[in-house]
Design an enzyme around this catalytic site. Structure first.
Site, mmCIF file in Angstrom:
data_model
loop_
_atom_site.group_PDB
_atom_site.id
_atom_site.type_symbol
_atom_site.label_atom_id
_atom_site.label_comp_id
_atom_site.label_asym_id
_atom_site.label_seq_id
_atom_site.Cartn_x
_atom_site.Cartn_y
_atom_site.Cartn_z
ATOM 1 N N SER A 7 53.343 45.118 46.821
ATOM 2 C CA SER A 7 52.038 44.184 46.393
ATOM 3 C C SER A 7 52.196 43.349 45.338
ATOM 4 C CB SER A 7 51.080 45.461 46.208
ATOM 5 O OG SER A 7 49.886 44.677 45.742
ATOM 6 N N HIS A 30 52.945 42.090 50.297
ATOM 7 C CA HIS A 30 51.459 42.616 50.516
ATOM 8 C C HIS A 30 50.803 41.559 49.667
ATOM 9 C CE1 HIS A 30 48.168 45.501 51.511
ATOM 10 N NE2 HIS A 30 47.959 45.262 50.113
ATOM 11 N N ASP A 32 47.183 41.046 48.089
ATOM 12 C CA ASP A 32 45.836 41.445 47.743
ATOM 13 C C ASP A 32 44.744 40.484 47.434
ATOM 14 O OD1 ASP A 32 46.038 44.365 48.389
ATOM 15 O OD2 ASP A 32 47.075 44.255 46.684
ATOM 16 N N MET A 34 40.774 39.629 46.430
ATOM 17 C CA MET A 34 39.780 40.499 46.035
ATOM 18 C C MET A 34 38.564 39.375 45.546
ATOM 19 S SD MET A 34 41.396 43.465 43.750
ATOM 20 C CE MET A 34 42.888 44.426 44.462
ATOM 21 N N HIS A 63 45.890 41.308 52.669
ATOM 22 C CA HIS A 63 44.839 42.682 52.484
ATOM 23 C C HIS A 63 43.541 41.953 52.044
ATOM 24 C CE1 HIS A 63 43.714 46.663 50.543
ATOM 25 N NE2 HIS A 63 42.914 46.401 51.564
ATOM 26 N N MET A 65 40.052 42.335 50.590
ATOM 27 C CA MET A 65 39.031 43.122 49.930
ATOM 28 C C MET A 65 37.749 42.374 49.628
ATOM 29 S SD MET A 65 41.718 45.606 47.985
ATOM 30 C CE MET A 65 43.067 44.335 47.942
ATOM 31 N N MET A 134 43.605 53.609 53.012
ATOM 32 C CA MET A 134 43.633 53.386 51.574
ATOM 33 C C MET A 134 43.944 54.683 51.072
ATOM 34 S SD MET A 134 43.427 50.122 50.859
ATOM 35 C CE MET A 134 43.309 50.689 49.020
ATOM 36 N N ASP A 172 48.412 52.286 51.290
ATOM 37 C CA ASP A 172 48.381 51.513 50.180
ATOM 38 C C ASP A 172 47.483 52.352 49.134
ATOM 39 O OD1 ASP A 172 48.200 49.495 48.633
ATOM 40 O OD2 ASP A 172 46.814 48.407 49.734
#
Ligand SMILES: O=C(CO)[C@@H](O)[C@H](O)COP(=O)(O)O
Ligand SMILES: [Co+2]
Length: 243
Positions: A7, A30, A32, A34, A63, A65, A134, A172
């Site tokens: 990540s 990966h 993320d 957010m 991913h 979020m 998660m 994760d």
């Protein structure tokens, strides 16, 4: 099969191209995203993912979020993005969104936070290419692995086998050489690791160590999967995924 997806949340954003090169031996990267609403942290959005796609040859695992993935997630299905993961808690219609992602040529993946049951996901499992369980509360790297999430992984792997479908199962949060074998023994096959990879001077060595930890768990018999299954059944949690 053990796939390691570092990540970049734990990478140096100012030197991201250099830090992406450091993980060239991984199976995917990966990313993320957010939005400071769905989670109490902010990273970046689509322009950054587009740039990452220009400078890495690794499969990109996004991913999300974010709130309202039904509106925003399809935009991430760009060339070189291998999978787009959206959260079950944020979507209005997971099945329609998964179908749209697949129609746009990317793999569709659904994530569940620690407090979310997987019953709905189990019911529609064939609609997804991957499920992300998660193993920390989403938002930050460097937290401790929640082993109590493993019954979800077991249930998802069991259902995928029953249905005879290929399902990638990603974990994760808090993945290290110590926790990866636990998740692997439960049925996970894609392992996200941020601090365990970028928190060391040689990310490439950490990737190898994580991979070996996954393989070694089974090769040496250090993990007895059937014993773990019996243990879970014994605690009465196998049929109940409440957390
Ligand atoms: O989605 C997230 C956090 O919300 C992750 O992808 C983190 O980046 C994992 O970090 P580590 O727990 O491996 O440090
Ligand atoms: Co993540």
């Amino acid at each position: 099969m053990v796939r390691i997806h570092p990540s970049i949340l734990s990478a140096d954003f100012v030197n991201l191209e250099r830090d992406l090169e450091k993980i060239a031996s991984a199976d995917g990267v990966h990313v993320d995203v957010m939005d400071a609403h769905f989670v109490p942290n902010l990273t970046f959005g689509l322009p950054m993912v587009q740039r990452i796609a220009e400078v890495t040859s690794l499969p990109i695992d996004v991913h999300l979020m974010i709130d309202d993935p039904d509106t925003w997630a399809p935009q991430y299905a760009i060339d070189r993005v291998d999978s787009v993961t959206f959260h079950a808690e944020a979507t209005r219609d997971a099945v329609s969104l998964a179908r749209e992602l697949r129609a746009r040529g990317t793999r569709a993946s659904i994530a569940v936070k620690p407090g979310t049951l997987v019953d709905d996901v189990l019911e529609h499992l064939a609609e997804f290419d991957m499920v992300l369980v998660m193993t920390v509360e989403p938002g930050f790297g460097g937290q401790s692995f929640m082993g109590e999430m493993m019954p979800k992984v077991e249930a998802l792997r069991g259902r995928a086998e029953e249905l005879g479908i290929e399902l990638a199962l990603q974990v994760d949060g808090g993945i290290t050489a110590d926790t990866l074998p636990i998740a692997a023994a439960s049925g996970a096959d894609v392992f996200v690791a941020g601090s365990a990879v970028y928190g060391h001077s040689s990310p490439a060595e950490r990737i190898t160590a994580l991979r070996d930890a996954g393989k070694g768990a089974f090769d040496t018999g250090r993990i007895d999967l059937r014993a773990i299954h019996r243990g879970i059944a014994g605690t009465g949690t196998a049929g109940s995924l409440e957390t």
